[in-house]
Design an enzyme around this catalytic site. Structure first.
Site, short mmCIF file in Angstrom:
data_model
loop_
_atom_site.label_atom_id
_atom_site.label_comp_id
_atom_site.label_asym_id
_atom_site.label_seq_id
_atom_site.Cartn_x
_atom_site.Cartn_y
_atom_site.Cartn_z
N GLY A 256 0.81 -1.20 0.00
CA GLY A 256 0.00 0.00 0.00
C GLY A 256 0.84 1.26 0.00
N ASP A 257 2.13 1.11 -0.09
CA ASP A 257 3.03 2.26 -0.17
C ASP A 257 4.27 1.81 -0.95
OD1 ASP A 257 4.20 4.78 0.23
OD2 ASP A 257 3.39 4.93 2.25
N ASP A 258 5.39 2.48 -0.78
CA ASP A 258 6.59 2.14 -1.54
C ASP A 258 7.03 0.70 -1.27
OD1 ASP A 258 6.63 4.84 -2.35
OD2 ASP A 258 7.79 5.38 -0.57
N SER A 289 2.53 -1.79 -6.65
CA SER A 289 2.16 -0.69 -5.75
C SER A 289 1.58 0.43 -6.60
CB SER A 289 3.37 -0.22 -4.94
OG SER A 289 2.99 0.78 -4.02
#
Length: 387
Positions: A256-258, A289
């Site tokens: 959900g992010d990098d 992502s």
């Protein structure tokens, strides 16, 4: 505090990147460099025990925090006698946070699942990192990570692709509702440590970041599968932070992010702490992502980043971001070569800093296929100087 709003975005599959003095530099093979890191086999510890030997019950309901900490404390006695291995057999092992020890292996059976407790009182609160000065989710401290260690040497966390499940949905909900008093825990965090190997595991649904080595050196992270909903908040995959000599290879991350974020502290705290992340190689990473970066430099990078080499990256969509939105940095010697990117909406956006432009950016053997609905101006460059 110095703040800037610049963003360097290259919508490519990045193959080679170095942030300092890359031009004309020959490949360096140095003792202790990330290109030589290797550790002994996982079963070479002289002593071994099962979590069951310390009263652990793998029924998914019984809380095993005391059993895990008892096991580590007992096995720490063998640190000077060949080290010890703690085996987690098949089962569902519910636990709160526990600390590791030196000369130690945590080994998960292929059918073993570590389940992170959802009881907040099982997560002690610790001070913010000195290079950050305060928490990321809230101004105060932070909840300790599920698997934690500091001032350790020779630590291995591995298995037969066993699972560590952070059960993060409760934490994500609390975060979205602004109910957290402290920053959410990570799954694995090792501080001020060296000779670290994390391999052959599946990490699920972390409350926040998954793997966070910080102020550490000689680190191998390989064969890791990290899975979290792409809408989950701040579930970064692997975040080396003020570390040196790091090798990340053969990892698969849905985040959900990098997927990978290279860090070195925040604003004036990171500048004062002054410990860059350096000598990092990232190889054979697959990243999904959609809303963040496959590999990000920052945004917390106030201590600096040096000598980062990246190759064989598969990103869905292909996205590599280099960014810092908190402190003034100087970027030079960035090289992209042997890159193929398809269905790209914007080939490149390079935004330097007014009065302190980026220099020494080189691209070679780059093929970019634009999407049918690509932007009218596929390239944008401002405040860029040099070849």
């Amino acid at each position: 505090m110095v703040k800037t709003d610049w963003l360097l975005v290259i919508l490519l599959g990045l193959v080679f990147l170095s942030l300092e003095g890359a031009e004309g530099r020959k490949e360096r093979i140095l003792g202790g460099s990330p290109y030589e890191l290797a550790y002994s086999a996982i079963n070479c510890r002289k002593h071994s025990a099962s979590i069951k030997d310390f009263g652990g019950i793998g029924d998914g309901k019984t809380l095993n925090t005391k059993a895990f900490q008892k096991a580590v404390n007992q096995l720490s006695k063998y640190a000077s006698d060949g080290g010890a291995q703690l085996v987690i057999p098949a089962g569902h092992w519910l636990t709160g946070s526990f600390n590791l020890t030196s000369h130690f292996t945590l080994f998960l059976h292929k059918d073993a699942v570590l389940l992170a407790s959802q009881e907040i009182n099982q997560w002690p609160v610790i001070d913010p990192l000195p290079s950050y000065g305060h928490g990321r989710d809230a101004p105060g401290g932070r909840y300790i990570s599920l698997i934690f260690g500091t001032n350790l040497t020779d630590v291995i966390i591995t298995g037969e692709n066993g699972t560590i499940d952070g059960q993060g949905a409760l934490w994500w909900q609390q975060f979205h509702m602004n109910k957290l008093k402290y920053t959410r825990p990570y799954l694995i965090e090792l501080m001020h440590s060296n000779k670290i190997q994390i391999s052959n595991l599946t990490l699920l649904n972390s409350p926040s970041w998954n793997i966070h080595p910080v102020y550490s050196s000689d680190i191998i992270i390989q064969g890791i599968t990290i899975l979290a909903p792409v809408t989950s908040p701040n579930t970064d995959g692997i975040n080396p932070d003020s570390c040196t000599n790091i090798k990340l290879e053969d990892n698969y991350i849905v985040s959900g992010d990098d997927c990978v974020a290279v860090k070195s502290g925040w604003d004036e705290y990171g500048i004062k702490y002054g410990k860059p992340t350096s000598h990092l190689i990232i190889k054979r990473l697959t990243c999904i992502s959609p809303y963040s970066a496959a590999i990000a430099l920052g945004s917390e990078m106030s201590g600096g980043i040096q000598d980062v080499r990246i190759q064989d990256i598969t990103a869905h969509p292909d996205r590599i971001r280099n960014k810092d939105q908190n402190c003034l940095t100087r970027d030079k010697g960035i090289n992209y070569r042997d890159v193929v990117a398809e269905n790209v909406s914007m080939a490149g956006q390079l935004d330097g800093i007014s009065g302190d432009p980026f220099t020494g950016i080189c691209m070679s053997n780059v093929t970019i296929g634009l999407a049918k609905k690509s932007k009218q101006n596929p390239w944008a460059c401002t405040n860029i100087e040099g070849n």
